[in-house]
Design an enzyme around this catalytic site. Structure first.
Site, mmCIF file in Angstrom:
data_model
loop_
_atom_site.group_PDB
_atom_site.id
_atom_site.type_symbol
_atom_site.label_atom_id
_atom_site.label_comp_id
_atom_site.label_asym_id
_atom_site.label_seq_id
_atom_site.Cartn_x
_atom_site.Cartn_y
_atom_site.Cartn_z
ATOM 1 N N ASP A 34 5.550 30.665 51.425
ATOM 2 C CA ASP A 34 5.200 29.405 50.321
ATOM 3 C C ASP A 34 4.720 30.399 49.077
ATOM 4 O OD1 ASP A 34 1.863 28.433 50.440
ATOM 5 O OD2 ASP A 34 2.398 30.321 50.819
ATOM 6 N N TYR A 76 3.199 32.007 45.358
ATOM 7 C CA TYR A 76 1.894 32.523 45.206
ATOM 8 C C TYR A 76 1.007 31.327 44.636
ATOM 9 C CZ TYR A 76 4.006 36.954 45.629
ATOM 10 O OH TYR A 76 4.895 38.318 45.788
ATOM 11 N N PHE A 129 8.437 36.051 46.914
ATOM 12 C CA PHE A 129 7.896 37.405 46.428
ATOM 13 C C PHE A 129 7.676 37.857 44.965
ATOM 14 C CE2 PHE A 129 9.231 37.706 51.064
ATOM 15 C CZ PHE A 129 8.051 38.049 51.499
ATOM 16 N N HIS A 165 6.144 41.662 58.344
ATOM 17 C CA HIS A 165 5.785 41.374 56.923
ATOM 18 C C HIS A 165 5.486 42.337 56.146
ATOM 19 C CE1 HIS A 165 4.337 38.911 53.569
ATOM 20 N NE2 HIS A 165 5.201 37.840 53.826
#
Length: 223
Positions: free
Chosen positions: A66, A68, A79, A188
């Site tokens: 989701d 920031y 990202f 991740h």
């Protein structure tokens, strides 16, 4: 319902926009804003990934969870942060792996728009979030919408590289036809897990090797 989104995506997704669940997403966001909640990213950037990477240009999909949730960070590309905003830890680790894989020096900014313009579709599973509350919009219907987006890319295109980083992204593998696409999975890039298989995954070079093998222009990962 009129959603401001690039034409090729609009045509492809119109059926989703017309479904009751999508109207509920829109209403949920409007209600929260009316209650004085701050929602990220700003309305004009919710579909930034789609507007920057038209459907016919998609060659690579990077899936985030989701947006920031801090001020000025989210701009609709997973990202990525706008120039002038400090790079978040996961992004710093992505740039570290890029340097180790391809020797590309980490940039001074964290804006991934240049990747998006080359066909790297930077999709978050939820397209909005409440300020300061990670995953706060993960249950309002976005997953149904973005799962359909992934399915449509899988169904209607071939030789797309899907980069699935972390457990959440890896669980989306069921939506993708692995007989005509490449799925690359790793831990991740967050500081909690990057050393457990993200560092050393070499996904950037592997992506380009696959694209070249299928007569597609490789990605210039420099920013």
């Amino acid at each position: 319902m009129d959603v401001k989104i690039e034409e090729s995506w609009k045509e492809l997704l119109q059926e989703e926009f017309d479904k009751p669940y999508f109207a509920q997403i829109v209403q949920h966001i409007k209600t929260e804003r009316a209650l004085g909640k701050t929602i990220y990213p700003p309305g004009s950037l919710i579909f930034n990934a789609f507007n920057t990477t038209p459907f016919h240009q998609v060659k690579v999909v990077i899936l985030g969870q989701d947006p920031y949730h801090g001020p000025g960070q989210a701009h609709g590309l997973c990202f990525s942060v706008p120039e002038g905003i400090p790079q978040p830890p996961s992004l710093i680790n992505i740039f570290t792996e890029l340097k180790n894989d391809l020797g590309i020096q980490p940039p001074r900014h964290g804006n991934l728009t240049r990747w998006a313009r080359q066909g790297v579709f930077l999709l978050n599973a939820s397209l909005t979030v409440r300020a300061g509350e990670p995953m706060s919009h993960s249950g309002i219907g976005w997953a149904q919408f973005t799962d359909r987006v992934i399915q449509l890319i899988s169904e209607k295109k071939e030789h797309v590289v899907f980069l699935l980083w972390g457990k959440f992204a890896r669980e989306k593998h069921t939506l993708i036809d692995s007989s005509k696409h490449l799925m690359l999975t790793a831990a991740h890039p967050s500081p909690l897990s990057a050393s457990q298989g993200f560092f050393g995954c070499r996904h950037f070079s592997k992506t380009n090797q696959y694209l070249i093998r299928h007569n597609l222009q490789p990605i210039d990962w420099k920013l």
